[in-house]
Design a protein around this motif. Structure first.
Motif, short mmCIF file in Angstrom:
data_model
loop_
_atom_site.label_atom_id
_atom_site.label_comp_id
_atom_site.label_asym_id
_atom_site.label_seq_id
_atom_site.Cartn_x
_atom_site.Cartn_y
_atom_site.Cartn_z
N ILE A 1 38.61 42.91 49.08
CA ILE A 1 39.90 43.34 49.96
C ILE A 1 39.43 44.85 50.33
CG2 ILE A 1 42.24 44.02 49.77
CD1 ILE A 1 42.73 42.13 47.64
N GLY A 2 39.09 44.95 51.56
CA GLY A 2 38.73 46.23 52.12
C GLY A 2 37.28 46.51 51.53
N ASN A 3 37.23 47.76 51.03
CA ASN A 3 35.97 48.11 50.61
C ASN A 3 35.87 48.05 48.95
OD1 ASN A 3 34.89 48.91 53.06
ND2 ASN A 3 35.98 50.93 52.86
N ALA A 4 36.96 47.44 48.36
CA ALA A 4 36.93 47.17 47.05
C ALA A 4 36.98 45.62 46.53
CB ALA A 4 38.21 48.05 46.51
N ARG A 5 36.82 45.47 45.46
CA ARG A 5 36.74 44.18 44.79
C ARG A 5 37.96 44.12 43.80
NH1 ARG A 5 32.91 41.29 46.97
NH2 ARG A 5 33.01 39.47 45.66
N HIS A 6 38.60 43.14 43.81
CA HIS A 6 39.71 42.89 43.01
C HIS A 6 39.68 41.69 42.17
CE1 HIS A 6 42.07 46.53 44.58
NE2 HIS A 6 41.09 46.19 45.75
N LEU A 7 40.09 41.71 40.89
CA LEU A 7 40.47 40.25 40.23
C LEU A 7 41.74 39.72 40.39
CD1 LEU A 7 38.40 41.22 36.61
CD2 LEU A 7 37.35 39.88 38.89
N PHE A 8 41.82 38.38 40.44
CA PHE A 8 43.00 37.48 40.45
C PHE A 8 42.63 36.41 39.41
CE2 PHE A 8 42.76 39.49 44.40
CZ PHE A 8 44.09 39.58 44.79
N VAL A 9 43.97 36.10 38.74
CA VAL A 9 43.82 35.10 37.80
C VAL A 9 45.01 34.12 37.85
CG1 VAL A 9 44.28 35.13 35.18
CG2 VAL A 9 43.21 37.15 36.21
N LEU B 1 45.22 41.22 39.01
CA LEU B 1 44.94 41.73 37.63
C LEU B 1 45.90 42.84 37.51
CD1 LEU B 1 43.37 41.21 34.80
CD2 LEU B 1 41.67 42.92 35.74
N GLY B 2 45.80 43.78 38.43
CA GLY B 2 46.81 44.91 38.54
C GLY B 2 48.03 44.63 38.24
N ALA B 3 48.69 43.59 39.08
CA ALA B 3 49.99 43.14 38.90
C ALA B 3 50.36 42.50 37.48
CB ALA B 3 50.42 42.08 40.14
#
Length: 247
Positions: A232-240, A191-193
């Motif tokens: 990912i590591g200690n965080a959670r990330h959204l992918f689309v 999502l960041g990208a």
């Protein structure tokens, strides 16, 4: 230059082309990009048409800059604001500028500041001419910054339905192309990208223009994409990724 909340910013407001109703939301938005080391607003303060700004200036420590209208039909305020901006630019004390106006006269100023390697954040109404919008690294339509103000004509955008969002071909293609550009071999993009690519291609893009506070909510609202949360590591990330046909 990457966005950094420690960036030193100069906030320059064209009082003739901005409304007091935006000031709270404006400064909160500016704080996302850095610290406002200079806050100036330009206009002819001898006239009654800027009276609405006076309380806002005191509450937020914004410095009013007096500029008389020497000739009818000529905007001396713009000239004063541009001259001050160039003086601040040459001082080499700032990482970026926030230009608050819906006036296309600031297009060349925005371009010149970017040529110097500094970030330019523009703020203006939906009527802002496209050349000024495109000249900024990021452009925020001030309709999304308006709070609840008595007798205020404008209201924040209403959340659009999935049908309305899907019918916006430009929006859907913008997101699809960003996913494609940032995707891995399986078609997933973070999502960041996606947000970074969209911002570079369309400075005026803002999920709030569609009634969604975040890009993730807008993507969910459209309903054409698969969304996956990963640790990912200690965080959670959204992918689309694009939803396969039939799903």
């Amino acid at each position: 230059m990457a966005n950094d909340v420690t960036d030193k910013l100069a906030v320059l407001i064209d009082a003739d082309n901005a409304r007091p109703a935006i000031v709270d939301g404006l400064l909160a938005e500016v704080a996302k990009y850095g610290t406002a080391h200079v806050k100036r607003i330009y206009g002819d303060w001898t006239g009654p048409h800027l009276n609405g700004w006076k309380t806002a200036l005191l509450d937020h420590s914004i410095q009013p800059i007096q500029q008389f209208a020497y000739t009818s039909g000529k905007n001396a305020t713009d000239s004063a604001m541009i001259i001050d901006a160039m003086d601040l630019l040459y001082s080499n004390r700032f990482d970026g500028f926030c230009i608050v106006s819906s006036d296309s006269d600031f297009t060349r100023l925005a371009s010149r500041i970017r040529e110097a390697g500094l970030m330019v954040y523009g703020f203006g109404e939906q009527k802002t001419p496209k050349p000024f919008v495109s000249a900024c690294d990021k452009f925020v339509y001030t309709e999304v910054l308006v709070g609840t103000v008595e007798n205020e004509a404008s209201e924040p955008p209403v959340q659009r339905t999935a049908h309305e969002l899907r019918g916006d071909t430009k929006l859907v293609n913008l997101i699809r192309n960003a996913i494609d550009a940032g995707s891995d071999e399986n078609g997933w993009a973070s999502l960041g990208a996606i947000g970074s690519i969209i911002n570079k291609r369309s400075p005026e893009f803002d999920s709030r223009n569609y009634g969604y506070s975040k890009l993730s909510g807008l993507i969910h609202g459209i309903g054409l994409f698969e969304v996956e949360e990963r640790a990912i590591g200690n965080a959670r990330h959204l992918f689309v990724r694009l939803r396969a046909k039939g799903k």
